[in-house]
Write a protein that holds these residues in place. Structure first.
Motif, short mmCIF file in Angstrom:
data_model
loop_
_atom_site.label_atom_id
_atom_site.label_comp_id
_atom_site.label_asym_id
_atom_site.label_seq_id
_atom_site.Cartn_x
_atom_site.Cartn_y
_atom_site.Cartn_z
N UNK A 1 0.86 -1.49 0.02
CA UNK A 1 -0.07 0.10 -0.02
C UNK A 1 0.88 1.27 -0.09
N UNK A 2 0.15 2.58 -0.33
CA UNK A 2 0.87 3.44 -0.25
C UNK A 2 0.58 4.42 1.15
N UNK A 3 1.90 4.63 1.45
CA UNK A 3 1.95 5.11 2.85
C UNK A 3 2.48 6.83 2.74
N UNK A 4 2.06 7.54 3.86
CA UNK A 4 2.25 8.86 4.04
C UNK A 4 3.68 8.74 4.91
N UNK A 5 4.46 9.71 5.04
CA UNK A 5 5.74 9.64 5.89
C UNK A 5 5.15 9.51 7.33
N UNK A 6 3.96 9.73 7.74
CA UNK A 6 3.61 9.51 9.16
C UNK A 6 3.34 8.13 9.37
N UNK A 7 3.29 7.23 8.42
CA UNK A 7 2.81 5.81 8.58
C UNK A 7 1.37 5.58 8.45
N UNK A 8 0.96 6.32 7.96
CA UNK A 8 -0.76 6.28 7.49
C UNK A 8 -0.96 6.16 6.13
N UNK A 9 -2.21 5.47 5.73
CA UNK A 9 -2.61 5.36 4.53
C UNK A 9 -3.75 6.42 4.00
N UNK A 10 -3.75 7.17 3.20
CA UNK A 10 -4.92 7.91 2.80
C UNK A 10 -6.31 7.32 2.68
N UNK A 11 -6.15 6.20 2.26
CA UNK A 11 -7.57 5.32 2.34
C UNK A 11 -7.89 4.93 3.46
N UNK A 12 -9.37 5.01 3.92
CA UNK A 12 -9.73 4.89 5.09
C UNK A 12 -10.93 3.84 5.02
N UNK A 13 -11.31 3.24 6.07
CA UNK A 13 -12.32 2.17 6.16
C UNK A 13 -13.52 2.92 6.29
N UNK A 14 -14.83 2.36 6.41
CA UNK A 14 -16.21 2.86 6.17
C UNK A 14 -16.43 3.54 7.57
N UNK A 15 -15.61 3.43 8.70
CA UNK A 15 -15.71 3.92 9.87
C UNK A 15 -14.61 5.19 10.04
N UNK A 16 -14.05 5.55 8.83
CA UNK A 16 -13.05 6.67 8.68
C UNK A 16 -11.73 6.44 9.37
N UNK A 17 -11.40 5.37 9.56
CA UNK A 17 -9.81 4.94 10.22
C UNK A 17 -8.82 4.57 8.96
N UNK A 18 -7.92 5.04 8.89
CA UNK A 18 -6.69 4.51 7.68
C UNK A 18 -6.66 3.07 7.76
N UNK A 19 -6.68 2.64 6.60
CA UNK A 19 -6.33 1.19 6.46
C UNK A 19 -5.20 0.69 7.23
N UNK A 20 -4.10 1.60 7.13
CA UNK A 20 -2.88 1.00 8.08
C UNK A 20 -2.57 2.25 8.83
N UNK A 21 -2.10 1.88 9.98
CA UNK A 21 -1.30 2.69 11.04
C UNK A 21 -0.08 2.14 11.43
N UNK A 22 1.11 2.67 10.93
CA UNK A 22 2.27 1.86 11.57
C UNK A 22 2.69 2.96 12.83
N UNK A 23 3.17 1.89 13.83
CA UNK A 23 4.06 2.45 14.89
C UNK A 23 5.21 2.87 14.36
N UNK A 24 5.47 4.24 14.81
CA UNK A 24 6.84 4.69 14.03
C UNK A 24 7.95 4.34 14.87
#
Length: 149
Positions: free
Chosen positions: A123-146
Motif C-alpha cells: 500500500x501507499x503510505x504517508x511519511x507519518x505511517x498512515x494510508x490515505x485510504x480509510x475504512x467505512x468508519x473513517x480509520x486509515x487502512x494502515x497505521x504504523x507504529x513509528x
C-alpha cells in the motif's frame, strides 16, 4: 525577488494546471506552457525553467521506511508485526509504496461467515505511517507504529 520557500515541483505543476483550467473557463485560452510561465511570474522568476531549477533544489523528504525494517502497527484495525520487503517512491515525494510481509496473516474481510487472510500487503503510505485510504468508519487502512522493532 524570488520567494524563499517554494512548493515542490509537482505542486507547482498542479497549480499551473488549475490556472489553465480557470483561464479556459473564463474564455482566455492558455496552453500548459503559458500557465507554467505565469506560475513562474507569480513566484518572481523570469521563466518556468528558472522556477523549476529553484524548486528542484529543495530536498525531498527522506523516506522513513527501509527494506528489512521490522515494524508493528494496525491493518484494518488488527495488530501486526511485519518486515518491509520493498519501498518505492511515488511521483509525490511525500508518499511511498511499501510492501510488508506480516508474521501472522490478517483477515481483510469483516464478515462473520467469510474470511480472506493476507500475509503480504502492498500500500501507499504517508511519511507519518498512515494510508490515505480509510475504512467505512473513517480509520486509515494502515497505521504504523513509528518505532521499529
Amino acid at each position: 525577488m524570488p520567494a524563499p520557500q517554494l512548493p515542490a515541483i509537482h505542486d507547482l505543476k498542479s497549480q499551473a494546471k488549475r490556472l489553465r483550467t480557470v483561464l479556459n473557463e473564463w474564455h482566455q485560452p492558455a496552453s500548459h506552457s503559458a500557465a507554467l510561465e505565469l506560475m513562474a511570474a507569480q513566484y518572481g522568476y523570469r521563466d518556468w525553467n528558472s522556477l523549476h531549477a529553484a524548486a528542484g533544489k529543495s530536498e525531498p523528504p527522506a523516506c522513513p521506511y527501509q527494506v528489512g525494517d521490522r515494524v508493528t502497527g494496525r491493518y484494518l484495525g488488527q495488530s501486526f508485526r511485519a518486515t518491509i520487503l520493498t519501498v518505492q517512491t511515488r511521483s509525490d515525494p511525500t508518499l511511498f509504496r511499501v510492501t510488508f510481509d506480516l508474521e501472522e496473516p490478517v483477515d481483510v474481510v469483516r464478515f462473520d461467515s467469510f474470511s480472506a487472510y493476507r500475509k503480504r500487503i502492498s500500500l501507499t503510505l504517508r511519511k507519518d505511517g498512515t494510508t490515505m485510504e480509510k475504512t467505512s468508519d473513517g480509520q486509515p487502512h494502515m497505521v504504523l507504529d513509528l518505532i521499529k522493532v
